[in-house]
Motif scaffolding. Structure first.
Motif, mmCIF file in Angstrom:
data_model
loop_
_atom_site.group_PDB
_atom_site.id
_atom_site.type_symbol
_atom_site.label_atom_id
_atom_site.label_comp_id
_atom_site.label_asym_id
_atom_site.label_seq_id
_atom_site.Cartn_x
_atom_site.Cartn_y
_atom_site.Cartn_z
ATOM 1 N N LEU A 125 0.845 -1.192 0.000
ATOM 2 C CA LEU A 125 0.000 0.000 0.000
ATOM 3 C C LEU A 125 0.882 1.244 0.000
ATOM 4 C CD1 LEU A 125 -2.813 1.381 0.277
ATOM 5 C CD2 LEU A 125 -2.549 1.186 2.758
ATOM 6 N N LYS A 126 0.767 2.011 -1.074
ATOM 7 C CA LYS A 126 1.493 3.286 -1.143
ATOM 8 C C LYS A 126 0.491 4.405 -0.891
ATOM 9 C CE LYS A 126 5.116 1.652 -4.239
ATOM 10 N NZ LYS A 126 4.691 0.217 -4.259
ATOM 11 N N PHE A 127 0.930 5.404 -0.108
ATOM 12 C CA PHE A 127 -0.023 6.438 0.288
ATOM 13 C C PHE A 127 0.699 7.712 0.679
ATOM 14 C CE2 PHE A 127 0.770 5.943 4.888
ATOM 15 C CZ PHE A 127 1.342 4.670 4.914
ATOM 16 N N ARG A 128 -0.078 8.794 0.754
ATOM 17 C CA ARG A 128 0.459 10.083 1.212
ATOM 18 C C ARG A 128 -0.199 10.464 2.530
ATOM 19 N NH1 ARG A 128 3.494 12.764 -2.258
ATOM 20 N NH2 ARG A 128 3.382 14.652 -0.997
ATOM 21 N N LEU A 129 0.590 11.085 3.394
ATOM 22 C CA LEU A 129 0.069 11.589 4.658
ATOM 23 C C LEU A 129 0.177 13.109 4.660
ATOM 24 C CD1 LEU A 129 1.714 9.166 7.277
ATOM 25 C CD2 LEU A 129 -0.597 9.036 6.314
ATOM 26 N N ASP A 130 -0.826 13.740 5.237
ATOM 27 C CA ASP A 130 -0.752 15.180 5.473
ATOM 28 C C ASP A 130 -1.183 15.432 6.915
ATOM 29 O OD1 ASP A 130 -0.514 17.894 5.290
ATOM 30 O OD2 ASP A 130 -2.250 18.190 3.993
ATOM 31 N N GLY A 131 -0.241 15.233 7.811
ATOM 32 C CA GLY A 131 -0.502 15.444 9.233
ATOM 33 C C GLY A 131 0.269 16.633 9.741
ATOM 34 N N TYR A 132 0.282 16.805 11.066
ATOM 35 C CA TYR A 132 1.104 17.854 11.664
ATOM 36 C C TYR A 132 2.581 17.472 11.616
ATOM 37 C CZ TYR A 132 -3.096 19.958 13.711
ATOM 38 O OH TYR A 132 -4.303 20.553 13.895
ATOM 39 N N LYS A 133 2.852 16.174 11.803
ATOM 40 C CA LYS A 133 4.241 15.708 11.934
ATOM 41 C C LYS A 133 4.680 14.866 10.745
ATOM 42 C CE LYS A 133 3.704 15.645 16.952
ATOM 43 N NZ LYS A 133 3.699 14.848 18.188
ATOM 44 N N LEU A 134 3.784 14.039 10.268
ATOM 45 C CA LEU A 134 4.119 13.137 9.162
ATOM 46 C C LEU A 134 3.493 13.648 7.879
ATOM 47 C CD1 LEU A 134 3.507 9.677 10.909
ATOM 48 C CD2 LEU A 134 5.591 11.074 10.885
ATOM 49 N N LYS A 135 4.324 13.704 6.836
ATOM 50 C CA LYS A 135 3.845 14.190 5.544
ATOM 51 C C LYS A 135 4.499 13.406 4.425
ATOM 52 C CE LYS A 135 2.941 18.983 6.941
ATOM 53 N NZ LYS A 135 1.545 19.116 6.471
ATOM 54 N N GLY A 136 3.989 13.619 3.233
ATOM 55 C CA GLY A 136 4.620 13.049 2.050
ATOM 56 C C GLY A 136 4.245 11.600 1.812
ATOM 57 N N SER A 137 5.090 10.942 1.028
ATOM 58 C CA SER A 137 4.773 9.617 0.509
ATOM 59 C C SER A 137 5.366 8.502 1.381
ATOM 60 C CB SER A 137 5.320 9.522 -0.925
ATOM 61 O OG SER A 137 5.002 8.279 -1.479
ATOM 62 N N TRP A 138 4.569 7.461 1.628
ATOM 63 C CA TRP A 138 4.926 6.348 2.507
ATOM 64 C C TRP A 138 4.508 5.029 1.855
ATOM 65 C CZ3 TRP A 138 6.836 7.088 7.668
ATOM 66 C CH2 TRP A 138 6.912 8.429 8.058
ATOM 67 N N ALA A 139 4.991 3.944 2.395
ATOM 68 C CA ALA A 139 4.532 2.624 1.957
ATOM 69 C C ALA A 139 4.398 1.699 3.148
ATOM 70 C CB ALA A 139 5.505 2.034 0.951
ATOM 71 N N LEU A 140 3.391 0.858 3.078
ATOM 72 C CA LEU A 140 3.260 -0.279 3.995
ATOM 73 C C LEU A 140 3.422 -1.529 3.145
ATOM 74 C CD1 LEU A 140 0.289 0.876 6.234
ATOM 75 C CD2 LEU A 140 2.448 -0.052 7.138
ATOM 76 N N ILE A 141 4.417 -2.333 3.473
ATOM 77 C CA ILE A 141 4.733 -3.528 2.694
ATOM 78 C C ILE A 141 4.620 -4.751 3.602
ATOM 79 C CG2 ILE A 141 6.480 -4.654 1.225
ATOM 80 C CD1 ILE A 141 5.745 -1.910 0.136
ATOM 81 N N ARG A 142 3.791 -5.699 3.217
ATOM 82 C CA ARG A 142 3.665 -6.914 4.021
ATOM 83 C C ARG A 142 4.913 -7.779 3.816
ATOM 84 N NH1 ARG A 142 -0.693 -9.480 1.944
ATOM 85 N NH2 ARG A 142 -2.232 -8.527 3.261
ATOM 86 N N THR A 143 5.421 -8.297 4.922
ATOM 87 C CA THR A 143 6.616 -9.142 4.813
ATOM 88 C C THR A 143 6.190 -10.600 4.657
ATOM 89 O OG1 THR A 143 6.822 -9.566 7.160
ATOM 90 C CG2 THR A 143 7.904 -7.588 6.318
ATOM 91 N N ARG A 144 7.068 -11.379 4.107
ATOM 92 C CA ARG A 144 6.833 -12.815 4.003
ATOM 93 C C ARG A 144 7.876 -13.497 4.870
ATOM 94 N NH1 ARG A 144 2.415 -12.904 1.457
ATOM 95 N NH2 ARG A 144 2.168 -11.553 -0.329
#
Ligand code: MN
Length: 273
Positions: A125-144
Motif C-alpha cells: 500500500l502506497k499512500f500520502r500523509l498530510d498530518g502535523y508531523k508526518l507528511k509526504g509519501s509512505w509505503a506499507l509492505i507486508r513481509t513474508r
C-alpha cells in the motif's frame, strides 16, 4: 463485520475507548483521516490508523515512524478500530491495551494506488500523509517469512514494514524524539494522566471498590513515572521548532501554553518589600 475483534477485546463498561458503532462513518467527499496514537501499554508503541471504508485500518509500530527512507519500521497489523477512535486520547484504565494513549499525529491521507482493497490484499500500500508531523509519501509492505514476533514465522500475514519514500518530507530527523507531544492537548503522558486520573479515582470510588482497576491504574501511574518526562517537556520546550533537515517547515500543532511560572511567594515579596 470488521469491528468484531475490536469489540471482543474490550469491556465497554470498563474502558474509556469509544464503543464500536454499527453505522460506519462514510467519507463522502471529505478527505480520509489518519492518526497516529502513541500508546504506553505493555510496551510503548505507535498505532498508525488509516480510515478506509468507514473504519480505521490499524498497525502497531513499536519504534514509531521514521522519516529516513533507508529505515524500515516493523508494523504489526491490529484489529480495525471505529472511526471515532481517531480523536481518542486518555487513560485505558485496565484490560486490553491498559495504559495511556496520546494523539501523537493526525491529518488526512490519500492512497497512491487505484484500489486500496487490492493493495491490502497484495501487501503493498502506497499512500500520502498530510498530518502535523508526518507528511509526504509512505509505503506499507507486508513481509513474508520470519517477520513475526521473536523471529517466529508470520502465519497470519499481519507483519508489515512502514517505509518513508524519499521526498521533500524525508530526512534523518528522529521525529518521535523531536516531536514527542500530543497534537490534541500539547501534553506528554504525565499531563494526560494528570488530566484524567482524578476523575477515575472518583468514579472508581463511586462505583464501589474495584481493586483490580485500582491496581491497574496504579501500575499505569508507575509506568508513566518510570518513563520520565519527555525531552521536550523536560526542557520546557513545549513548542516544537521546524526541523533543520526539512526544506519546508511542518505545520506545528497548537500547543498548550506552558505552565505559568510559579508566582513569588508571599514571604519573598515581604522580604523584597
Ligand atoms: Mn496500541
Amino acid at each position: 463485520m470488521p469491528l468484531d475483534e475490536y469489540r471482543r477485546k474490550r469491556d465497554f463498561t470498563r474502558t474509556t475507548e469509544p464503543a464500536p458503532v454499527e453505522k460506519r462513518t462514510p467519507a463522502g467527499k471529505r478527505a480520509l483521516m489518519f492518526c497516529v496514537q502513541k500508546h504506553l501499554a505493555t510496551a510503548l508503541h505507535y498505532d498508525l490508523r488509516l480510515e478506509h471504508d468507514g473504519v480505521l485500518l490499524s498497525w502497531a509500530v513499536p519504534k514509531g515512524p521514521a522519516l529516513d527512507p533507508t529505515v524500515k519500521r516493523l508494523a504489526m497489523q491490529t484489529e480495525d478500530h471505529p472511526y471515532d477512535y481517531g480523536e481518542f486520547e486518555g487513560i485505558i484504565p485496565d484490560g486490553y491495551g491498559a495504559g495511556v494513549v496520546m494523539l501523537w499525529d493526525r491529518g488526512t491521507w490519500s492512497p497512491e494506488v487505484e484500489d486500496v482493497d487490492a493493495a491490502l490484499k497484495k501487501g503493498d500500500l502506497k499512500f500520502r500523509l498530510d498530518g502535523y508531523k508526518l507528511k509526504g509519501s509512505w509505503a506499507l509492505i507486508r513481509t513474508r517469512g520470519y517477520g513475526g514476533r521473536g523471529g517466529k514465522p508470520d502465519a497470519d500475514g499481519r507483519t508489515w514494514l512502514l517505509i518513508k519514500h524519499r521526498d521533500e518530507w524525508s530526512g534523518d530527523l528522529d521525529v518521535t524524539e523531536f516531536a514527542p507531544l500530543s497534537v490534541k492537548s500539547g501534553g506528554d503522558f504525565a499531563d494526560i494522566l494528570g488530566a484524567d486520573l482524578p476523575a477515575f479515582w472518583h468514579s472508581n470510588r463511586a462505583a464501589g471498590t474495584d481493586e483490580s482497576m485500582a491496581a491497574s491504574l496504579q501500575a499505569i501511574v508507575e509506568k508513566v513515572k518510570r518513563l520520565g518526562p519527555s525531552r521536550a517537556a523536560a526542557s520546557g520546550e513545549r513548542a516544537e521548532a521546524p526541523p533543520a533537515t526539512q526544506k519546508t517547515a511542518p505545520r506545528t500543532a497548537k500547543r498548550a501554553a506552558p505552565k505559568a511560572a510559579a508566582k513569588p511567594s508571599r514571604a519573598r515579596k515581604t522580604k523584597q518589600a
